[in-house]
Design a protein around this motif. Structure first.
Motif, mmCIF file in Angstrom:
data_model
loop_
_atom_site.group_PDB
_atom_site.id
_atom_site.type_symbol
_atom_site.label_atom_id
_atom_site.label_comp_id
_atom_site.label_asym_id
_atom_site.label_seq_id
_atom_site.Cartn_x
_atom_site.Cartn_y
_atom_site.Cartn_z
ATOM 1 N N VAL A 13 0.853 -1.194 0.000
ATOM 2 C CA VAL A 13 0.000 0.000 0.000
ATOM 3 C C VAL A 13 0.885 1.238 0.000
ATOM 4 C CG1 VAL A 13 -1.833 1.266 1.192
ATOM 5 C CG2 VAL A 13 -1.798 -1.243 1.275
ATOM 6 N N ALA A 14 0.484 2.242 -0.767
ATOM 7 C CA ALA A 14 1.195 3.524 -0.782
ATOM 8 C C ALA A 14 0.178 4.639 -1.036
ATOM 9 C CB ALA A 14 2.272 3.537 -1.863
ATOM 10 N N ILE B 111 -7.037 3.182 -5.908
ATOM 11 C CA ILE B 111 -6.824 2.312 -7.073
ATOM 12 C C ILE B 111 -6.257 1.003 -6.534
ATOM 13 C CG2 ILE B 111 -5.663 2.003 -9.286
ATOM 14 C CD1 ILE B 111 -5.444 5.011 -9.538
ATOM 15 N N HIS B 112 -7.018 -0.062 -6.660
ATOM 16 C CA HIS B 112 -6.556 -1.332 -6.093
ATOM 17 C C HIS B 112 -6.593 -2.460 -7.124
ATOM 18 C CE1 HIS B 112 -10.667 -3.140 -5.399
ATOM 19 N NE2 HIS B 112 -11.026 -1.865 -5.319
ATOM 20 N N GLY B 113 -5.662 -3.366 -6.939
ATOM 21 C CA GLY B 113 -5.584 -4.557 -7.772
ATOM 22 C C GLY B 113 -5.028 -5.700 -6.960
ATOM 23 N N ALA C 205 -3.225 0.175 -3.720
ATOM 24 C CA ALA C 205 -3.218 -1.069 -2.951
ATOM 25 C C ALA C 205 -3.081 -2.242 -3.910
ATOM 26 C CB ALA C 205 -4.493 -1.204 -2.122
ATOM 27 N N PHE C 206 -2.019 -3.011 -3.733
ATOM 28 C CA PHE C 206 -1.765 -4.221 -4.520
ATOM 29 C C PHE C 206 -1.927 -5.394 -3.555
ATOM 30 C CE2 PHE C 206 0.334 -0.678 -6.468
ATOM 31 C CZ PHE C 206 0.179 -0.868 -7.832
ATOM 32 N N LEU C 207 -2.973 -6.181 -3.750
ATOM 33 C CA LEU C 207 -3.515 -7.013 -2.685
ATOM 34 C C LEU C 207 -3.310 -8.510 -2.888
ATOM 35 C CD1 LEU C 207 -6.798 -4.976 -2.616
ATOM 36 C CD2 LEU C 207 -5.029 -4.897 -0.838
ATOM 37 N N ALA C 208 -3.182 -9.196 -1.775
ATOM 38 C CA ALA C 208 -3.112 -10.654 -1.758
ATOM 39 C C ALA C 208 -4.516 -11.255 -1.730
ATOM 40 C CB ALA C 208 -2.333 -11.121 -0.519
ATOM 41 N N ASP C 209 -4.617 -12.500 -2.127
ATOM 42 C CA ASP C 209 -5.718 -13.409 -1.784
ATOM 43 C C ASP C 209 -7.084 -13.073 -2.369
ATOM 44 O OD1 ASP C 209 -6.453 -15.818 -0.440
ATOM 45 O OD2 ASP C 209 -7.424 -14.642 1.123
ATOM 46 N N GLU C 210 -7.185 -12.221 -3.372
ATOM 47 C CA GLU C 210 -8.512 -11.925 -3.924
ATOM 48 C C GLU C 210 -9.176 -13.165 -4.484
ATOM 49 O OE1 GLU C 210 -11.593 -10.954 -6.837
ATOM 50 O OE2 GLU C 210 -9.676 -11.970 -7.212
ATOM 51 N N TYR D 242 -6.908 -12.784 3.357
ATOM 52 C CA TYR D 242 -5.527 -12.446 3.712
ATOM 53 C C TYR D 242 -5.017 -11.212 2.953
ATOM 54 C CZ TYR D 242 -5.764 -16.906 6.003
ATOM 55 O OH TYR D 242 -6.145 -17.944 6.832
ATOM 56 N N GLY D 243 -5.942 -10.524 2.277
ATOM 57 C CA GLY D 243 -5.577 -9.323 1.545
ATOM 58 C C GLY D 243 -6.450 -8.152 1.939
#
Length: 441
Positions: free
Chosen positions: A70-71, A85-87, A149-154, A160-161
């Protein structure tokens, strides 16, 4: 020219393909547990790319190896509500033997970047990185704060994301009111004069379920009226063949109206076969938004051919329309009958927002600037995304991954499919649109 000047001269369009390829080459297969490689390596890659242009990204690890990055980018007017903006960086598994090009090679062939995650959704991750890096290198601040946000576990529900961050670190999203992510912004060509770009404003809720039937164990050679496998199989067959009633939500009604206008005909949601036939590959996405669905996906019972087991189980992927969860569950119980125990493995809500406001106007204007035939229209996604988690914080979510696609590409078939790929020109188009969108939003 100095090394710094050279770096500044690199544009988002220049590097988006390499960013996409490098992300695909990081295997982040999510098996629904912790047996896969995890997302830590991808999180570190993203953090490095953001740090190179002056950001201070944070990595959050919810479980060993399960990491998100995250930034926050400071905008010209920090008093304005922020944009998220998330992926996600995880992908579903892939069997290399089934693919034309290795799923984790990121190979460029036939004008496309191939690999697992090319459209779901390392393409958007790469486009976001490319645009952000370009803007920061050239000193172009966004109009308002942007949280990345660049996320885990979607791919397994986001536990976990996104869910972890929303529950444990909600302060990361302070001031955020709107978000963009998957699955929307892609083109559907009606004619040479009109391309519709489908913006996701709603998505179905989910009930991933385990069904259990208890019976009497016994010898396989004897007459047996209380066979758990027989009872479960009959219930699963009833469910798998059931046709749920058509229910048209406000999002789907708006989409059908726009589609009818584009085709020059009024569309009847009760008789959609001819309409869906016109939609080609995206019919797979649209058809499932007209009703609730429940698809059996797994069966389990027994351990030896001559032993009747005392229990049989099945798993079902259930999806319900916004506003129709109670009806869905009541229908399920009526179909399955009293002998079947139904329990949730994972459940999450449906979400729906309106197709209006300045953000929607920014999507339309940025698309139109790059494609004069573009028209943004709302639609509902039959699957689910991390937008569900961010909705818990009151964040209004849209699917906006701008891609101008060739009409012959089976885009819907790319999601979780074999030979997943994204056009190189589509990636570059997406970079230009996202850059304009940030300025307009």
């Amino acid at each position: 020219m100095s090394e710094t000047d050279t770096a500044r001269s690199v544009t988002g369009e220049d590097e988006v393909v390499d960013l996409c390829r490098e992300l695909i080459q990081i295997d982040t297969s999510n098996y629904g547990d912790h047996s896969g490689p995890g997302e830590r390596k991808a999180a570190e890659y993203v953090a490095e790319k953001l740090a190179e242009v002056g950001l201070e990204p944070q990595i959050f690890e919810s479980h060993p190896g399960r990491a998100s990055t995250v930034a926050r980018i400071e905008g010209e007017d920090p008093s304005r509500p922020a944009l998220l903006i998330h992926g996600h960086t995880d992908v579903v598994p892939a069997n290399a033997d089934d693919w034309t090009h290795h799923p984790f090679s990121g190979e460029v062939a036939d004008g496309c970047v191939w690999g697992r995650g090319a459209v779901d959704m390392k393409d958007m991750d790469a486009m976001t990185l490319a645009v952000v890096r370009d803007r920061l290198r050239s000193g172009r601040k966004p109009p308002r704060d942007i949280v990345l946000a660049f996320l885990a576990d979607e791919e397994a529900g986001g536990t976990y994301g996104a869910k972890h961050l929303v529950r444990k670190h909600p302060g990361l999203f302070e001031g955020v009111t709107e978000a963009i992510s998957e699955v929307g912004g892609f083109s559907f060509t009606v004619s040479e004069q009109r391309r519709l770009y489908l913006i996701q404003t709603a998505e179905k809720g989910m009930h991933w379920m385990k069904l259990t039937v208890a019976g009497t164990a016994g010898h396989g050679s004897m007459i047996h009226r209380d066979n758990a496998i027989t009872e479960l199989s009959e219930a699963v067959a009833r469910l798998g063949r059931h046709k749920f009633p058509v229910r048209v939500t406000k999002t789907t009604r708006a989409f059908l109206d726009e589609l009818g206008d584009a085709f020059g005909t009024e569309l009847d949601p009760e008789d959609m076969e001819s309409t869906l036939a016109k939609l080609g590959g995206i019919a797979k996405l649209i058809g499932a938004t007209l009703s609730n669905t429940a698809n059996p996906t797994q069966l389990g019972a027994g351990y030896k051919v001559n032993v009747i087991p005392g229990e049989a189980t099945a798993h079902v992927d259930g999806r319900f329309l916004p506003g129709f969860e109670e009806e869905f569950l009541a229908d399920l119980d009526g179909i399955l009958g009293p002998k079947v125990l139904r329990e949730d493995v994972h459940a999450d809500k449906a979400v729906e927002t309106t197709f209006d406001g300045a953000l929607v106007e920014a999507m339309q204007s940025s698309l139109l600037a790059e494609d004069p035939t573009a028209k943004a229209v709302p639609y509902m996604l039959s699957g689910g995304t991390d937008a569900k988690s961010f909705d818990d914080l009151g964040i209004r979510g849209f699917g906006f991954v701008p891609l101008k696609l060739p009409p012959e590409l089976d885009f819907a078939g790319m999601f979780h499919g074999v030979d997943e790929r994204v056009p190189v020109d589509g990636l570059k188009f997406g970079v230009r649109v996202l850059d304009r969108f940030i300025d307009a939003s």
